[in-house]
Write a protein that holds these residues in place. Structure first.
Motif, PDB file in Angstrom:
ATOM      1  N   VAL A 133       0.839  -1.211   0.000  1.00 43.59           N
ATOM      2  CA  VAL A 133       0.000   0.000   0.000  1.00 43.59           C
ATOM      3  C   VAL A 133       0.866   1.250   0.000  1.00 43.59           C
ATOM      4  CG1 VAL A 133      -1.685   1.349   1.326  1.00 43.59           C
ATOM      5  CG2 VAL A 133      -1.968  -1.137   1.107  1.00 43.59           C
ATOM      6  N   GLU A 134       1.892   1.249   0.838  1.00 39.87           N
ATOM      7  CA  GLU A 134       2.800   2.396   0.934  1.00 39.87           C
ATOM      8  C   GLU A 134       3.488   2.670  -0.406  1.00 39.87           C
ATOM      9  OE1 GLU A 134       7.020   3.002   3.095  1.00 39.87           O
ATOM     10  OE2 GLU A 134       5.415   2.391   4.456  1.00 39.87           O
ATOM     11  N   VAL A 152      -4.141  -8.304   0.046  1.00 42.11           N
ATOM     12  CA  VAL A 152      -3.274  -7.238  -0.478  1.00 42.11           C
ATOM     13  C   VAL A 152      -4.043  -6.429  -1.518  1.00 42.11           C
ATOM     14  CG1 VAL A 152      -1.172  -6.693  -1.771  1.00 42.11           C
ATOM     15  CG2 VAL A 152      -1.139  -8.536  -0.078  1.00 42.11           C
ATOM     16  N   ILE A 153      -4.693  -7.143  -2.437  1.00 37.12           N
ATOM     17  CA  ILE A 153      -5.465  -6.460  -3.483  1.00 37.12           C
ATOM     18  C   ILE A 153      -6.557  -5.584  -2.873  1.00 37.12           C
ATOM     19  CG2 ILE A 153      -7.092  -6.813  -5.392  1.00 37.12           C
ATOM     20  CD1 ILE A 153      -5.452  -9.257  -6.202  1.00 37.12           C
ATOM     21  N   GLU A 154      -7.259  -6.130  -1.886  1.00 40.76           N
ATOM     22  CA  GLU A 154      -8.349  -5.375  -1.255  1.00 40.76           C
ATOM     23  C   GLU A 154      -7.828  -4.100  -0.588  1.00 40.76           C
ATOM     24  OE1 GLU A 154     -10.059  -8.311   1.285  1.00 40.76           O
ATOM     25  OE2 GLU A 154     -11.246  -9.244  -0.322  1.00 40.76           O
ATOM     26  N   ALA A 189      -7.094   1.828  -0.868  1.00 41.71           N
ATOM     27  CA  ALA A 189      -6.254   3.019  -0.750  1.00 41.71           C
ATOM     28  C   ALA A 189      -6.100   3.748  -2.075  1.00 41.71           C
ATOM     29  CB  ALA A 189      -4.881   2.631  -0.211  1.00 41.71           C
ATOM     30  N   SER A 190      -6.132   2.976  -3.174  1.00 45.10           N
ATOM     31  CA  SER A 190      -5.906   3.555  -4.502  1.00 45.10           C
ATOM     32  C   SER A 190      -6.727   2.785  -5.532  1.00 45.10           C
ATOM     33  CB  SER A 190      -4.407   3.481  -4.838  1.00 45.10           C
ATOM     34  OG  SER A 190      -4.158   3.973  -6.122  1.00 45.10           O
ATOM     35  N   SER A 212     -11.045 -14.156  -9.588  1.00 45.97           N
ATOM     36  CA  SER A 212     -11.847 -14.393  -8.386  1.00 45.97           C
ATOM     37  C   SER A 212     -11.389 -13.562  -7.196  1.00 45.97           C
ATOM     38  CB  SER A 212     -11.816 -15.885  -8.009  1.00 45.97           C
ATOM     39  OG  SER A 212     -10.562 -16.236  -7.443  1.00 45.97           O
ATOM     40  N   ILE A 213     -10.128 -13.114  -7.187  1.00 48.41           N
ATOM     41  CA  ILE A 213      -9.627 -12.334  -6.047  1.00 48.41           C
ATOM     42  C   ILE A 213      -9.540 -10.840  -6.349  1.00 48.41           C
ATOM     43  CG2 ILE A 213      -8.357 -14.275  -5.039  1.00 48.41           C
ATOM     44  CD1 ILE A 213      -5.769 -13.060  -6.219  1.00 48.41           C
ATOM     45  N   GLY A 214     -10.044 -10.452  -7.527  1.00 47.81           N
ATOM     46  CA  GLY A 214     -10.119  -9.028  -7.838  1.00 47.81           C
ATOM     47  C   GLY A 214      -8.926  -8.443  -8.561  1.00 47.81           C
TER      48      GLY A 214
END
Length: 222
Positions: free
Chosen positions: A146-147, A173-175, A180-181, A200-202
Motif C-alpha cells: 500500500v505504501e 493485499v489487493i483489497e 487506498a488507490s 476471483s480475487i479481484g
C-alpha cells in the motif's frame, strides 16, 4: 559505426552475453558483452534512447522465444542479466530525464512467501521493456504494498506467489491496495495461480509468463 555496435549489443542481450568475462554462450566466449558494447556505443555518440529501443526490441525477441518454448528460464535469466548490465550505463540518463520510461511497475512476492526467481525474472524483463521497476522483494506485507502504491501514483502493481499456501494471501493485499488507490491496476502471477483465480480475487490481470506482464503493461499506456 553506431548501428554496428547496436546490432552487436542486441545480439549480446538476445543470446545472454553479459560481459567480456562471461563464458556464456560458449560461441561468444572471449568477446565483449552487453556491458562493453553499451559503454562503447555511448562513447561513439549513440543516443541513450536509441540504445534503450535496441534493448527493448532484443528483450521482446527473448520473451517471444520463451513463450514459444524455444528457450527456457536459464537462458532467459542470462539475457535479463545482459540487459541489466547494459541498463546500468543508462541509469544516469533516466535520472536526468534525458530518456523517458514508459511508466512505473511495482512488484513483490506476497507475505509468507520467500520465492523470488520468477519475480526477479519478471522485474528484469519488464525493466528491459522500458519500464521503471520498484522491486519490494520477498515476504512483502500488506502495508508495504500500500505504501509503495501511494508513493508512486499511477504505477501498476505485480504480486507474486509460488505456493498454494501463500497464494491466498494475495487477496487481502489487493483489497487493501484498491481501498487506498482504487485506480491502481494489479497483475498477479506464480506457478499455482490461474486466470480464473486472478479474476476471483479481484486482480486486473494474470501473467503466466514475463511476456504476458509486458504485453498487459503496454496496454495500460496504449
Amino acid at each position: 559505426m553506431n548501428q554496428e555496435l547496436l546490432l552487436k549489443l542486441s545480439e549480446c542481450v538476445e543470446f545472454g552475453k553479459i560481459n567480456l568475462a562471461s563464458p556464456y554462450p560458449p560461441n561468444m566466449k572471449g568477446q565483449p558483452g552487453a556491458d562493453e558494447y553499451t559503454k562503447e556505443a555511448l562513447e561513439a555518440g549513440a543516443q541513450p534512447s536509441e540504445i534503450l529501443d535496441e534493448l527493448v526490441a532484443a528483450m521482446g525477441k527473448v520473451g517471444q522465444k520463451f513463450t514459444e518454448n524455444k528457450i527456457f528460464v536459464p537462458q532467459m535469466l542470462l539475457s535479463a542479466k545482459a540487459m541489466s548490465a547494459a541498463m546500468a550505463h543508462l541509469k544516469p540518463f533516466f535520472a536526468s530525464g534525458a530518456v523517458q520510461r514508459k511508466g512505473t511497475f511495482i512488484i513483490g512476492t506476497v507475505f509468507g512467501d520467500l520465492h523470488d526467481i520468477g519475480k526477479n525474472l519478471v522485474a528484469m524483463m519488464v525493466e528491459g521493456a522500458g519500464w521503471e521497476v520498484i522491486d519490494l522483494g520477498i515476504d512483502v506485507k500488506i502495508e508495504k504494498f500500500v505504501e509503495a502504491v501511494q508513493q508512486h501514483p499511477g504505477a501498476a502493481l505485480g504480486i507474486s506467489a509460488l505456493l498454494t499456501t501463500t497464494m491466498v494471501n494475495i487477496q487481502p493485499v489487493i483489497e487493501a491496495v484498491k481501498a487506498a488507490s482504487p485506480d491502481t491496476k494489479i497483475i498477479v502471477g506464480g506457478a499455482p495461480l490461474s486466470a480464473e483465480f486472478a479474476a476471483s480475487i479481484g486482480a486486473d490481470a494474470y501473467g503466466k509468463t514475463p511476456q504476458d506482464d509486458i504485453v498487459w503493461l503496454d496496454t495500460l499506456i496504449a
